[in-house]
Structure formats: C-alpha cells, structure tokens
Scaffold this active site. Structure first.
Site, PDB file in Angstrom:
ATOM      1  N   ASN A  42       8.557  -9.414  -1.931  1.00  0.00           N
ATOM      2  CA  ASN A  42       8.414 -10.868  -2.096  1.00  0.00           C
ATOM      3  C   ASN A  42       6.953 -11.267  -2.329  1.00  0.00           C
ATOM      4  OD1 ASN A  42       7.236 -10.689   0.400  1.00  0.00           O
ATOM      5  ND2 ASN A  42       8.426 -12.327   1.356  1.00  0.00           N
TER       6      ASN A  42
ATOM      7  N   PHE B 258       0.838  -1.209   0.000  1.00  0.00           N
ATOM      8  CA  PHE B 258       0.000   0.000   0.000  1.00  0.00           C
ATOM      9  C   PHE B 258       0.871   1.256   0.000  1.00  0.00           C
ATOM     10  CE2 PHE B 258      -2.135   2.786   3.378  1.00  0.00           C
ATOM     11  CZ  PHE B 258      -2.835   3.551   2.455  1.00  0.00           C
TER      12      PHE B 258
ATOM     13  N   LYS C 129      25.074   1.196   3.812  1.00  0.00           N
ATOM     14  CA  LYS C 129      26.453   1.401   4.285  1.00  0.00           C
ATOM     15  C   LYS C 129      27.439   1.229   3.127  1.00  0.00           C
ATOM     16  CE  LYS C 129      29.766  -0.993   7.177  1.00  0.00           C
ATOM     17  NZ  LYS C 129      30.005  -2.432   7.315  1.00  0.00           N
TER      18      LYS C 129
ATOM     19  N   TYR D 254       5.215  -8.172  15.350  1.00  0.00           N
ATOM     20  CA  TYR D 254       5.337  -6.919  14.580  1.00  0.00           C
ATOM     21  C   TYR D 254       6.017  -5.850  15.432  1.00  0.00           C
ATOM     22  CZ  TYR D 254       3.741  -2.989  11.646  1.00  0.00           C
ATOM     23  OH  TYR D 254       3.658  -1.878  10.835  1.00  0.00           O
TER      24      TYR D 254
ATOM     25  N   SER E 204       7.277  -5.184   5.043  1.00  0.00           N
ATOM     26  CA  SER E 204       6.778  -5.920   6.213  1.00  0.00           C
ATOM     27  C   SER E 204       5.277  -6.125   6.038  1.00  0.00           C
ATOM     28  CB  SER E 204       6.999  -5.126   7.513  1.00  0.00           C
ATOM     29  OG  SER E 204       6.438  -5.842   8.612  1.00  0.00           O
TER      30      SER E 204
ATOM     31  N   THR F 286       2.511 -10.095   1.128  1.00  0.00           N
ATOM     32  CA  THR F 286       1.266  -9.336   1.319  1.00  0.00           C
ATOM     33  C   THR F 286       1.123  -8.232   0.267  1.00  0.00           C
ATOM     34  OG1 THR F 286       2.308  -7.838   2.918  1.00  0.00           O
ATOM     35  CG2 THR F 286       1.143  -9.755   3.813  1.00  0.00           C
ATOM     36  N   GLY F 287       2.176  -7.939  -0.461  1.00  0.00           N
ATOM     37  CA  GLY F 287       2.105  -6.937  -1.521  1.00  0.00           C
ATOM     38  C   GLY F 287       1.312  -7.473  -2.710  1.00  0.00           C
TER      39      GLY F 287
ATOM     40  N   ASN G  97      19.961  -6.343   6.308  1.00  0.00           N
ATOM     41  CA  ASN G  97      20.441  -6.470   4.924  1.00  0.00           C
ATOM     42  C   ASN G  97      20.320  -5.154   4.162  1.00  0.00           C
ATOM     43  OD1 ASN G  97      21.157  -9.155   5.187  1.00  0.00           O
ATOM     44  ND2 ASN G  97      19.141  -9.912   4.545  1.00  0.00           N
TER      45      ASN G  97
END
Ligand code: UDP
Length: 318
Positions: free
Chosen positions: A35, A14, A107, A147, A77, A38-39, A101
């Site tokens: 991934n 979202f 960095k 969460y 997430s 939930t997207g 990651n």
C-alpha cells in the site's frame, strides 16, 4: 518450491523487494502488493520490464484474492520503530486483519505460507541469546506494543491456520537486518549512522550506547528465508547474525567504513528499547543448514554505494 506463482505482500519494502528479486532469480512468477505506506516503488523500479513480475498497490487489511497462487510471503508491515510508532493503528491492523486475509488466500488455494515475524516477539529479553522456545518479555501497552503485539498475534494466527486448517505455514523471526534499500530516513540505527557519517554530521547514539544488537546483511537473511520456505518446519525459526555489537561499537564500524571522524552525540534512550538482542541460530543451522556469511564490516562496505547514492539524490533535490 518448483517454479510457481508467488504472492509477496510488502513487496516495495526493504526486505520484500529483495525477496521479489530472489524469487524471480529462481524462476518464479511474482505478484507483489504494497500500500506504499512505508514501501517505496524505487525499490522495484529495476523490475519495470520484467514480464514475470506484477505490482499491485493495495491495502491487505481489506480481504482480497488475486486468483490461484502457489505460495504467499507475508512481509507487509511498517518495520522501523519510528514508522510503526507513527503508524500505530495501521501497524496493528496489518498485523491482524492483514495476516488473516493472507492466510485465507493460502487456505483457499492450498498455497504454502511464510510470515515475516520478528525478534521483537522477545521484547526486552530476559534470556540471552534468544532461543525460539523463549516466550518473551513484551510490554503489551507501551509504544512498541503496536508492532510487537501485532507480530505476536500474527504468529498465533499463523500457528492456528496450520493447526486447524492444515496450511503449510512457516514463521521466520527476523533479527536486525540492513543493506541497500533501507530507507535513509526511517530512523533506524544503520540508516541513521550511515547517512550521518556520509554527511559528516554527528552520529546519534540513544542512551549510553551499551545496548546491543546483532546485524544481519540482507542477502544472508533472504537465503535463510528461502530455505525455510521450502522446509517442513512450522515452528518459529530465528534468522539473524549472532555476532553481537554494542551500539557504540556499531557506530565505530560505520565511522571506519565511511572514513568519517564525526563526533558522537548522545540522545535519550527511547522507552522500552531492548537492552540486548542476539539470535540463537542453532535451529536454523540444524534444520536448514543455514548460517550467515557476511560480517558487519563487509556488509557496511557493500551498503556504502547505496547510501552514497541516497546522499547524492538528497543533494540533487536541494
Ligand atoms: N539507535 C541509536 N541511534 C539512532 C537510531 C537508533 O542509538 O540514530 C539505537 C536504538 O535506540 C536501539 C538500536 O540503536 O537501541 C537499534 O535501533 P533500531 O531503530 O535500528 O531498531 P530496533 O532494534 O530498536 O528495532
């Protein structure tokens, strides 16, 4: 931020997808990864002919490197309580390994970094409204802990990469946000109520509906995030709309906007459901000159077309 190459994780979500749109509109090139747990690729479908946008399906809990990037927005997430409770271990992993990651990428490439944190860091807050200096009241082992604690770990990791490695990090604490592209079946308040009202079904209220939330329209939130991203601020900043509603009042707003007279049915309150939530946005105002512009009524009206299309899609599938 000059025009640059930006990595967005959680790009098919979202907020991730709205963020990609806003970055592209500002002239940036965007690599979006997700991934798809939930997207939803539908959220990015309008970008299929956009040459400045690349989508990669990948799980950020595995180390990765897409080459030189100038900025990382970490939005990956599960985010609705129904989803993160269903995907508990995945939520813990993305908010720990996934965050580390993406910090490594920032960095390595001396990139700016902004992490999507949450008002859930305050748990069921004992301080009201919530100021960033409040450390929260979180149950570390309850159903929401997968969460809340992952997001709190992420904040610690982001602060550490700033402290130890000098990464130019930013932490936004996002309060309840809504608008087009909320998944119609993600179980959240606004998506449930809008879908129920448009289907002329009863509206579900958990508990007695006296608990409160403060709802921010998605475009206001993205504006605040982009201002924070180019600021020098490393400490957490609340972004949300301080107008506070009881859940019952919110249901009445939805009924008014949807022209629905659906009855209200009361269901049990989920465990550890926060009783009240309202951002103190003094820091966002002072540091970024930001404040929300869209009230709940107007935001719900702007969301109507999207939820109506969701109902039409549902009906077409039956
Ligand atoms: N809620 C509700 N009916 C629903 C869905 C949610 O009354 O159909 C309540 C829920 O118990 C909570 C508030 O609405 O008090 C907001 O829930 P949501 O899942 O949107 O997000 P949260 O703010 O709890 O993370």
């Amino acid at each position: 931020m000059a025009e640059s190459l930006v990595l967005v994780t959680g790009a098919a979500g979202f907020l991730g997808s709205h963020l990609c749109d806003a970055l592209l509109a500002k002239g940036h090139q965007v690599v979006g990864v997700d991934n798809l747990s939930t997207g939803n690729l539908e959220n990015l479908a309008h970008l299929k002919n956009e040459s400045r946008f690349i989508f990669e399906q990948r799980d950020i809990t595995q180390p990765f490197d897409i080459g030189k990037v100038d900025y990382v927005f970490n939005f990956a997430s599960p985010a609705s309580p129904v989803d993160y409770i269903r995907l508990g271990i995945e939520t813990l992993l993305v908010g720990s390994a996934g965050t580390l990651n993406t910090l490594e990428i920032a960095k390595k490439h001396s990139a700016g970094y902004l992490h999507a944190s949450t008002s859930e860091c305050y748990g069921d807050p004992l301080v009201h409204p919530q100021v960033e200096s409040y450390w929260g009241n979180v149950n570390p082992i309850g159903p929401r802990s997968v969460y809340d604690e992952a997001k709190r770990f992420s904040e610690a990791a982001v602060a550490a990469y700033q402290r130890y490695h000098g990464v130019n990090t930013h932490l936004v604490r996002i309060f309840n946000t809504y608008g087009p592209r909320l998944q119609p079946r993600d179980g959240r308040l606004i998506s449930n109520l809008m879908m129920q009202a448009l289907r002329r079904e009863p509206l579900t209220i958990y508990g007695d509906g006296s608990q409160t939330r403060s709802f921010c329209y998605c475009s206001d939130l993205i504006d605040g995030i982009l201002l924070l991203a180019k600021s020098d601020e490393h400490n957490p900043v609340n972004i949300g709309n301080p107008e506070e509603f009881t859940i019952l009042e919110c249901a009445q707003e939805v009924q008014a906007v949807a022209g629905s007279r659906s009855e209200i049915v009361y269901k049990p309150l989920p465990q550890d459901d926060p009783m009240r939530r309202r951002p103190d946005i003094t820091r966002a105002r002072d540091l970024l000159g930001w404040s929300p512009k869209v009230g709940l009524r107007e935001g719900l009206e702007r969301s109507m077309e999207y939820f109506t299309a969701c109902i039409e899609n549902e009906n077409a599938r039956v």
